[in-house]
Write a protein that holds these residues in place. Structure first.
Motif, short mmCIF file in Angstrom:
data_model
loop_
_atom_site.label_atom_id
_atom_site.label_comp_id
_atom_site.label_asym_id
_atom_site.label_seq_id
_atom_site.Cartn_x
_atom_site.Cartn_y
_atom_site.Cartn_z
N ALA A 147 0.83 -1.21 0.00
CA ALA A 147 0.00 0.00 0.00
C ALA A 147 0.87 1.26 0.00
CB ALA A 147 -0.93 -0.02 1.21
N PHE A 148 1.92 1.23 0.79
CA PHE A 148 2.88 2.33 0.92
C PHE A 148 3.46 2.70 -0.44
CE2 PHE A 148 7.37 3.50 1.65
CZ PHE A 148 7.29 4.46 2.64
N GLN A 149 3.93 1.68 -1.20
CA GLN A 149 4.54 1.93 -2.50
C GLN A 149 3.50 2.33 -3.54
OE1 GLN A 149 7.88 2.08 -3.50
NE2 GLN A 149 6.79 3.00 -5.24
N LEU A 150 2.35 1.69 -3.52
CA LEU A 150 1.33 1.99 -4.52
C LEU A 150 0.78 3.40 -4.34
CD1 LEU A 150 -0.52 -1.45 -4.65
CD2 LEU A 150 1.19 -0.53 -6.25
N ALA A 151 0.73 3.89 -3.09
CA ALA A 151 0.34 5.28 -2.86
C ALA A 151 1.36 6.23 -3.50
CB ALA A 151 0.22 5.56 -1.37
N ASP A 152 2.64 5.87 -3.41
CA ASP A 152 3.68 6.67 -4.07
C ASP A 152 3.52 6.65 -5.58
OD1 ASP A 152 4.95 7.73 -1.91
OD2 ASP A 152 6.84 6.64 -2.17
N ASP A 207 0.63 16.67 -5.55
CA ASP A 207 1.01 18.08 -5.45
C ASP A 207 2.41 18.12 -4.86
OD1 ASP A 207 1.49 20.69 -4.71
OD2 ASP A 207 -0.49 21.03 -3.83
N PRO A 208 3.42 18.61 -5.61
CA PRO A 208 4.80 18.56 -5.10
C PRO A 208 5.00 19.29 -3.78
CG PRO A 208 4.63 19.94 -7.08
CD PRO A 208 3.34 19.19 -6.94
N GLU A 209 4.17 20.34 -3.52
CA GLU A 209 4.31 21.07 -2.26
C GLU A 209 3.86 20.23 -1.07
OE1 GLU A 209 2.47 24.84 -2.32
OE2 GLU A 209 3.74 25.64 -3.93
N GLN A 210 2.92 19.30 -1.31
CA GLN A 210 2.43 18.46 -0.23
C GLN A 210 3.20 17.15 -0.14
OE1 GLN A 210 -1.78 17.93 -0.75
NE2 GLN A 210 -2.26 20.04 -0.20
N SER A 211 3.52 16.57 -1.30
CA SER A 211 4.15 15.25 -1.31
C SER A 211 5.67 15.30 -1.29
CB SER A 211 3.71 14.47 -2.56
OG SER A 211 4.26 15.07 -3.74
N GLY A 212 6.25 16.44 -1.72
CA GLY A 212 7.70 16.52 -1.81
C GLY A 212 8.25 15.78 -3.00
N LYS A 213 7.37 15.31 -3.88
CA LYS A 213 7.80 14.54 -5.04
C LYS A 213 7.33 15.25 -6.30
CE LYS A 213 7.72 9.85 -6.88
NZ LYS A 213 7.28 8.46 -6.67
N VAL A 214 8.25 15.46 -7.25
CA VAL A 214 7.91 16.11 -8.51
C VAL A 214 7.17 15.12 -9.39
CG1 VAL A 214 8.81 17.25 -10.56
CG2 VAL A 214 9.94 17.60 -8.34
N PRO A 215 5.94 15.44 -9.82
CA PRO A 215 5.19 14.51 -10.67
C PRO A 215 5.96 14.16 -11.94
CG PRO A 215 3.74 16.25 -9.87
CD PRO A 215 5.14 16.63 -9.48
N ALA A 244 -5.66 2.26 -9.99
CA ALA A 244 -4.48 2.25 -9.11
C ALA A 244 -4.85 2.70 -7.70
CB ALA A 244 -3.39 3.15 -9.69
N ARG A 245 -5.67 3.73 -7.59
CA ARG A 245 -6.11 4.18 -6.27
C ARG A 245 -6.86 3.07 -5.54
NH1 ARG A 245 -7.36 9.10 -9.39
NH2 ARG A 245 -6.02 10.82 -8.63
N ALA A 246 -7.74 2.39 -6.26
CA ALA A 246 -8.53 1.32 -5.63
C ALA A 246 -7.63 0.19 -5.16
CB ALA A 246 -9.57 0.80 -6.63
N THR A 247 -6.61 -0.13 -5.92
CA THR A 247 -5.70 -1.21 -5.53
C THR A 247 -4.90 -0.82 -4.28
OG1 THR A 247 -5.50 -1.92 -7.84
CG2 THR A 247 -3.81 -2.70 -6.30
N VAL A 281 -2.94 6.31 3.70
CA VAL A 281 -2.83 5.85 2.31
C VAL A 281 -4.05 6.31 1.52
CG1 VAL A 281 -2.86 3.80 0.82
CG2 VAL A 281 -1.33 3.88 2.81
N HIS A 282 -5.22 6.23 2.14
CA HIS A 282 -6.43 6.71 1.46
C HIS A 282 -6.31 8.19 1.11
CE1 HIS A 282 -9.45 3.38 1.79
NE2 HIS A 282 -8.54 2.92 2.63
N SER A 283 -5.83 8.99 2.06
CA SER A 283 -5.75 10.43 1.81
C SER A 283 -4.69 10.76 0.78
CB SER A 283 -5.48 11.18 3.11
OG SER A 283 -4.20 10.87 3.63
N ARG A 284 -3.62 9.96 0.71
CA ARG A 284 -2.55 10.22 -0.26
C ARG A 284 -2.96 9.81 -1.68
NH1 ARG A 284 2.92 10.50 1.46
NH2 ARG A 284 3.60 8.94 -0.04
N THR A 285 -4.03 9.04 -1.80
CA THR A 285 -4.43 8.60 -3.14
C THR A 285 -5.68 9.32 -3.63
OG1 THR A 285 -5.66 6.75 -2.13
CG2 THR A 285 -3.43 6.31 -2.88
N VAL A 286 -6.10 10.37 -2.94
CA VAL A 286 -7.28 11.13 -3.37
C VAL A 286 -7.01 11.78 -4.71
CG1 VAL A 286 -8.69 13.15 -2.85
CG2 VAL A 286 -8.09 11.55 -1.03
#
Length: 340
Positions: free
Chosen positions: A223-228, A236-244, A301-304, A335-340
């Motif tokens: 779940a951790f990796q799939l959310a990533d 959102d890079p400002e929230q996730s720290g990851k550039v899409p 992907a979100r559902a998985t 994980v749910h909130s990160r996949t919204v």
């Protein structure tokens, strides 16, 4: 590390671990601070190049999620046992060592916002630095007893198996998506499962709790990796720290891209064409991201990811009702909130 605690209000720890229990916050925060000191010591060497290259990722920081999970799992036993913090350091050293190797295989130029070791020096230095960190982890393990050594060896076997399988095509009759999930189980799930198992085992938690937390770590790791994976496309890079689009540029398959490639919808032909080749041009990355965000692959992907998070959450029900369990429940909800 200092954490502001307000009685009666939820406080956060790294990677969004949420708890309103000030004693849990204090113990885990103190444990993470100790792990940081241990990591710095482990990365030290009298050899100047080894000292610089081994300390490269330690200084860059990171989520420290795996040692965090080790410390929280120890709450189901005696959390202040010193071996728990040593094991948490072993886990993070192992994780960092795999990152040095991953960056060589992916030819990645950046990691945690800084140049990768292979970009700063070369592939040989990066590989050998990863080996050095594995060696330092092994030295610490030797003091934790034969069961800990055996567990680390079994985990390392799975890490390598997952890495090799990632380089191979799916087995006959295996879909690309099933193959990907199997790779993730070995590459990500195994080390997160071991993170939880180390904490529970070395703290003297009851055997049923040790097994349940191990299973939780394995499932939550997916779940951790799939959310990533979802964040790489929609975050959102400002929230996730990851550039899409980071994984797109590096040619790393993710669950949304695999679902899109498996689609037979004629309207998805252009997207499948884009995903079938290297995507390095900024305009192509932007076009691919826009198409993916509108595609049903994102909802799949979100559902998985959420399904694995829910499965992990269910595994916690059998554990003792203590603040650590509530904190782990909150991780699954995150994980749910990160996949919204």
């Amino acid at each position: 590390m200092s954490v502001q605690v307000e009685t009666g209000r939820a406080s956060s720890l790294p990677w969004g671990l949420i708890t309103s229990d000030p004693e849990l916050i204090a113990r885990v925060s103190g444990g993470l601070a100790d792990v940081e000191v241990l990591l710095e010591r482990a990365a030290h060497s009298e050899h100047p190049l080894i000292r610089e290259s081994a300390g490269h990722l330690v200084a860059a920081g990171g989520k420290r999620f795996r040692p965090l999970l080790t410390l929280v799992a120890a709450e189901f036993g005696e959390p202040e046992v010193p071996d728990v913090r040593a094991a948490a350091c072993v886990i993070e050293l192992t994780h960092m060592a795999t990152l040095y190797h991953d960056d060589v295989m992916d030819e990645a130029p950046l990691r945690r916002g800084v140049q990768t070791a292979n970009a700063r020096w070369d592939n040989s230095i990066a590989i050998l630095t990863g080996d050095y960190l594995f060696a330092k982890a092994s030295q610490m393990l030797a003091d934790l007893g034969p069961e800990a050594v055996r567990l680390q060896a079994m985990t390392f076997e799975r890490l390598v198996t997952g890495q090799i399988n990632e380089c191979l095509e799916p087995a006959p009759g295996e879909s690309a998506i099933d193959h990907y999930l199997r790779v993730l189980s070995d590459k990500t799930g195994s080390l997160i499962a071991t993170s939880a198992r180390f904490g529970a085992l070395l703290s003297g938690a009851p055997s049923p709790a040790v097994e349940q937390l191990t299973r939780f770590g394995e499932v939550f790791g997916l779940a951790f990796q799939l959310a990533d994976d979802v964040l790489d496309i929609a975050g959102d890079p400002e929230q996730s720290g990851k550039v899409p689009g980071t994984d797109l540029r590096e040619g790393v398959p993710t669950l949304p891209t695999l679902y899109a490639l498996a689609s037979t919808d004629p309207a998805s032909a252009r997207l499948r064409e884009l995903l079938s080749g290297p995507i390095t041009d900024d305009q192509l990355v932007a076009e691919t991201l826009e198409a993916l965000r509108k595609h049903e692959a994102m909802d799949q992907a979100r559902a998985t990811a959420r399904r694995y998070a829910d499965e992990a959450r269910d595994l916690l029900d059998a554990l003792a009702d203590i603040p650590a369990r509530a904190a782990l429940y909150a991780l699954c909800d995150l994980v749910h909130s990160r996949t919204v």
